[in-house]
Design a protein around this motif. Structure first.
Motif, PDB file in Angstrom:
ATOM      1  N   UNK A 182       0.558  -1.436   0.179  1.00 52.68           N
ATOM      2  CA  UNK A 182       0.426   0.013  -0.210  1.00 52.68           C
ATOM      3  C   UNK A 182       1.267   1.086   0.278  1.00 52.68           C
ATOM      4  N   UNK A 183       1.834   0.988   0.879  1.00 52.10           N
ATOM      5  CA  UNK A 183       2.013   2.512   0.542  1.00 52.10           C
ATOM      6  C   UNK A 183       3.390   2.958   0.085  1.00 52.10           C
ATOM      7  N   UNK A 184       3.755   1.332  -1.510  1.00 52.75           N
ATOM      8  CA  UNK A 184       4.001   1.398  -2.472  1.00 52.75           C
ATOM      9  C   UNK A 184       2.887   2.253  -3.857  1.00 52.75           C
ATOM     10  N   UNK A 185       1.441   2.192  -3.404  1.00 52.43           N
ATOM     11  CA  UNK A 185       0.721   2.655  -4.090  1.00 52.43           C
ATOM     12  C   UNK A 185       0.063   1.061  -4.845  1.00 52.43           C
ATOM     13  N   UNK A 186       0.535  -0.088  -4.781  1.00 53.23           N
ATOM     14  CA  UNK A 186       0.218  -1.418  -5.005  1.00 53.23           C
ATOM     15  C   UNK A 186      -0.636  -1.689  -4.869  1.00 53.23           C
ATOM     16  N   UNK A 187      -1.971  -2.661  -5.479  1.00 47.99           N
ATOM     17  CA  UNK A 187      -3.378  -3.209  -4.257  1.00 47.99           C
ATOM     18  C   UNK A 187      -2.363  -4.465  -3.098  1.00 47.99           C
ATOM     19  N   UNK A 188      -2.343  -3.760  -2.052  1.00 44.24           N
ATOM     20  CA  UNK A 188      -2.054  -5.281  -1.135  1.00 44.24           C
ATOM     21  C   UNK A 188      -2.467  -6.402  -0.893  1.00 44.24           C
ATOM     22  N   UNK A 189      -4.186  -6.498  -1.293  1.00 47.82           N
ATOM     23  CA  UNK A 189      -4.358  -8.362  -1.494  1.00 47.82           C
ATOM     24  C   UNK A 189      -3.713  -8.468  -2.764  1.00 47.82           C
ATOM     25  N   UNK A 190      -2.750  -7.838  -3.328  1.00 47.84           N
ATOM     26  CA  UNK A 190      -1.997  -9.212  -4.547  1.00 47.84           C
ATOM     27  C   UNK A 190      -1.449 -10.685  -3.491  1.00 47.84           C
ATOM     28  N   UNK A 191      -1.032 -10.035  -2.179  1.00 50.49           N
ATOM     29  CA  UNK A 191       0.243 -11.555  -1.634  1.00 50.49           C
ATOM     30  C   UNK A 191      -1.451 -11.851  -0.542  1.00 50.49           C
ATOM     31  N   UNK A 192      -2.019 -12.808  -0.863  1.00 45.07           N
ATOM     32  CA  UNK A 192      -2.742 -13.264   0.379  1.00 45.07           C
ATOM     33  C   UNK A 192      -1.923 -14.523   1.113  1.00 45.07           C
ATOM     34  N   UNK A 193      -2.406 -14.416   2.368  1.00 46.87           N
ATOM     35  CA  UNK A 193      -2.361 -15.702   3.193  1.00 46.87           C
ATOM     36  C   UNK A 193      -2.887 -16.753   3.285  1.00 46.87           C
ATOM     37  N   UNK A 194      -2.881 -17.898   3.409  1.00 43.43           N
ATOM     38  CA  UNK A 194      -4.736 -18.287   3.553  1.00 43.43           C
ATOM     39  C   UNK A 194      -4.397 -18.562   5.446  1.00 43.43           C
ATOM     40  N   UNK A 195      -5.929 -18.028   6.325  1.00 43.43           N
ATOM     41  CA  UNK A 195      -5.823 -17.739   7.428  1.00 43.43           C
ATOM     42  C   UNK A 195      -6.296 -19.320   7.575  1.00 43.43           C
ATOM     43  N   UNK A 196      -5.873 -20.787   7.235  1.00 44.43           N
ATOM     44  CA  UNK A 196      -6.118 -21.224   8.145  1.00 44.43           C
ATOM     45  C   UNK A 196      -5.270 -22.898   8.563  1.00 44.43           C
ATOM     46  N   UNK A 197      -5.195 -23.673   9.818  1.00 45.41           N
ATOM     47  CA  UNK A 197      -3.680 -23.967   9.849  1.00 45.41           C
ATOM     48  C   UNK A 197      -4.532 -25.502   9.202  1.00 45.41           C
ATOM     49  N   UNK A 198      -5.779 -25.851   9.086  1.00 42.08           N
ATOM     50  CA  UNK A 198      -6.351 -27.953   8.832  1.00 42.08           C
ATOM     51  C   UNK A 198      -5.260 -27.962   7.160  1.00 42.08           C
ATOM     52  N   UNK A 199      -4.415 -29.086   7.337  1.00 39.03           N
ATOM     53  CA  UNK A 199      -3.646 -28.777   6.042  1.00 39.03           C
ATOM     54  C   UNK A 199      -4.256 -29.874   5.140  1.00 39.03           C
ATOM     55  N   UNK A 200      -5.620 -29.528   4.905  1.00 42.55           N
ATOM     56  CA  UNK A 200      -6.670 -29.989   3.512  1.00 42.55           C
ATOM     57  C   UNK A 200      -6.638 -27.893   3.093  1.00 42.55           C
ATOM     58  N   UNK A 201      -6.256 -27.122   3.746  1.00 44.32           N
ATOM     59  CA  UNK A 201      -5.284 -25.684   2.779  1.00 44.32           C
ATOM     60  C   UNK A 201      -5.082 -25.761   1.704  1.00 44.32           C
ATOM     61  N   UNK A 202      -3.606 -27.002   2.041  1.00 41.74           N
ATOM     62  CA  UNK A 202      -2.199 -26.870   1.286  1.00 41.74           C
ATOM     63  C   UNK A 202      -3.205 -28.383   0.112  1.00 41.74           C
ATOM     64  N   UNK A 203      -4.379 -28.908  -0.134  1.00 44.30           N
ATOM     65  CA  UNK A 203      -4.546 -29.404  -0.595  1.00 44.30           C
ATOM     66  C   UNK A 203      -5.711 -29.176  -1.624  1.00 44.30           C
ATOM     67  N   UNK A 204      -6.544 -27.822  -1.149  1.00 48.70           N
ATOM     68  CA  UNK A 204      -7.471 -26.829  -1.853  1.00 48.70           C
ATOM     69  C   UNK A 204      -6.172 -26.021  -2.321  1.00 48.70           C
ATOM     70  N   UNK A 205      -4.823 -25.517  -2.452  1.00 51.68           N
ATOM     71  CA  UNK A 205      -4.422 -24.517  -2.938  1.00 51.68           C
ATOM     72  C   UNK A 205      -4.428 -25.245  -4.614  1.00 51.68           C
ATOM     73  N   UNK A 206      -3.516 -26.361  -4.359  1.00 52.07           N
ATOM     74  CA  UNK A 206      -3.007 -27.493  -5.757  1.00 52.07           C
ATOM     75  C   UNK A 206      -4.047 -27.381  -6.307  1.00 52.07           C
ATOM     76  N   UNK A 207      -5.868 -27.549  -5.615  1.00 52.64           N
ATOM     77  CA  UNK A 207      -6.743 -27.504  -6.858  1.00 52.64           C
ATOM     78  C   UNK A 207      -7.784 -26.735  -7.518  1.00 52.64           C
ATOM     79  N   UNK A 208      -6.862 -25.495  -7.952  1.00 53.28           N
ATOM     80  CA  UNK A 208      -7.206 -24.627  -8.799  1.00 53.28           C
ATOM     81  C   UNK A 208      -6.826 -23.814  -9.390  1.00 53.28           C
ATOM     82  N   UNK A 209      -6.377 -24.269 -10.654  1.00 52.70           N
ATOM     83  CA  UNK A 209      -6.487 -24.163 -11.805  1.00 52.70           C
ATOM     84  C   UNK A 209      -6.111 -23.011 -12.267  1.00 52.70           C
ATOM     85  N   UNK A 210      -8.012 -22.841 -12.177  1.00 53.43           N
ATOM     86  CA  UNK A 210      -7.868 -21.614 -13.188  1.00 53.43           C
ATOM     87  C   UNK A 210      -7.443 -19.715 -12.078  1.00 53.43           C
ATOM     88  N   UNK A 211      -7.040 -20.470 -11.021  1.00 50.66           N
ATOM     89  CA  UNK A 211      -6.519 -19.335 -10.735  1.00 50.66           C
ATOM     90  C   UNK A 211      -4.864 -19.493 -10.282  1.00 50.66           C
TER      91      UNK A 211
END
Length: 432
Positions: A182-211
């Motif tokens: 944001x300080x540099x005028x860029x969108x802070x949403x560009x980098x996201x951290x998945x806010x979930x502990x469960x390891x199933x989030x890792x499997x979900x991350x490799x299952x959205x090829x369109x994005x």
């Protein structure tokens, strides 16, 4: 920007998938601000990250202390706690690396391949991937390492870390990464951290090829290999670092001082992939050098696993929390056998040869096919900042064409060919 943390022990699979997809959608929208951002804006964001790592140190260390307390209560080994720990010195090192990255010139967007006799010019253009995912071990500094590389390459990102580091990583996102963008005028949403502990989030991350068409997989062992297989099932490409373990071959021409120095320099940290794992002593030197090497290991508090072994020769000790302070030792008959063992019985991450005999070093390095080879210097150098003066997203050990060894921002681009009228190249490109 993601805020808050879901510390539930297990989240419903559909809810986790929806959370990951929402992160990817935000990252895709935010990444649009990076594609055509100026070099000065990108580097300003990196410098702002460096400043904020230092100014937010109390909040970052407090979050990390909470992670460490939970890790100790859960019985985490000392080696893994060392990877998890943030200190003032480590935060300073992170800030220095971010500032150094900001000083690295961008890779040229376009390169002229050929000015053709038919009046056309062939250009090779670098384009961002879009959104890149990353699943990595519980090491908070990796959050910033990967975020900085994605930013420098103008890619958005969706990051998922081991649950033990989630508080620390969330603090780094909230206190450092997002506000610096944001300080540099860029969108802070560009980098996201998945806010979930469960390891199933890792499997979900490799299952959205369109994005998220590409996911960096850091970590070690079967769980990371299983994620790579799941990604392939969904058509998602991966840069996987599933195994590690450095090899040291002490060859003819090595004296006691060199051999002992190489062993010690390879074991300054035990919970990292590029530490000494397998020590191969040339048979001609075994009786002379082994006693001194065992003395060094004893002084360092490291056990020696000597033949006959009750484990595979290339077993990676960093993956065994109870026996991480162990090195396997074996004897070989020359450089060819040493290289064969390193190629066939270890991960292929890195191998070093200790010798003052150039012919022995050449024979070993010419035969070794792993991602990094070292002569009279330790495999610990196979690290982005130590080797390339850049943070890394991970170390890729795949034996196929593509980025290999430490992966940096230079590797996170798509190649595109453009053919344009030669007379109009300057209208389209700065390439000369």
């Amino acid at each position: 920007m993601t805020t808050g943390t879901d510390h539930s022990a297990s989240a419903a699979p559909n809810a986790v998938h929806a959370t990951v997809r929402a992160c990817a959608e935000r990252a895709a929208r935010g990444a649009a601000s990076l594609v055509n951002a100026s070099e000065s804006a990108i580097d300003a964001a990196l410098r702002a990250m460096a400043r904020r790592v230092r100014s937010a140190a109390p909040a970052l260390i407090a979050a990390n202390e909470a992670d460490l307390a939970a890790a100790r209560a859960g019985g985490m080994s000392e080696a893994l706690q060392d990877r998890l720990r943030l200190t003032a010195a480590r935060l300073d090192a992170m800030a220095e690396q971010l500032a150094a990255l900001a000083d690295v010139p961008d890779e040229p967007r376009d390169k002229i391949i050929e000015r053709r006799p038919d009046g056309l010019t062939l250009l090779e253009r670098r384009r961002p991937v879009g959104v890149i995912g990353a699943n990595f071990e519980a090491r908070p500094n990796v959050t910033v390492d990967i975020a900085s590389q994605l930013l420098k390459s103008r890619n958005g990102g969706v990051l998922r870390t081991g649950s033990a580091a989630l508080r620390s990583s969330q603090a780094l996102m909230d206190e450092v990464v997002a506000p610096a963008l944001a300080d540099a005028g860029l969108d802070p949403d560009a980098i996201q951290l998945i806010p979930v502990e469960d390891r199933s989030a890792a499997y979900a991350l490799v299952a959205v090829p369109d994005l998220v068409p590409l996911v960096i997989l850091r970590g070690s062992g079967e769980s990371t290999r299983d994620l790579a297989r799941e990604a392939a099932r969904h058509g998602v490409r991966t840069l996987a670092h599933a195994d590690g373990g450095g090899v040291l071959y002490v060859a003819p021409g090595a004296g006691p001082e060199l051999a002992q120095r190489m062993v010690e320099e390879s074991l300054d940290r035990l919970g990292v992939c590029n530490r000494l794992n397998l020590l191969l002593l040339d048979r001609s030197l075994h009786d002379e050098l082994l006693p001194g090497i065992l003395d060094v290991l004893k002084r360092l508090g490291i056990a020696a696993s000597l033949p006959p072994h009750d484990h595979p020769r290339g077993f990676e000790w960093a993956l065994d929390p109870d026996r991480a302070a162990t090195v396997t030792i074996d004897t070989v008959d020359g450089p060819a056998e040493a290289a064969r063992i390193a190629n066939e019985e270890t991960s292929g991450l890195a191998a070093a040869v200790a010798t003052e005999d150039a012919a022995a070093a050449r024979d070993f390095l010419d035969a070794y096919g792993g991602s990094g080879g070292f002569w009279n210097c330790p495999t610990r150098l196979l690290d982005g900042f130590k080797l390339l003066r850049l943070p890394e997203t991970g170390i890729n050990i795949d034996r196929v064409p593509g980025p290999r060894g430490p992966v940096t921002f230079r590797d996170l681009a798509l190649r595109q060919y453009l053919t344009v009228p030669t007379a109009s190249v300057s209208d389209l490109s700065d390439a000369v």
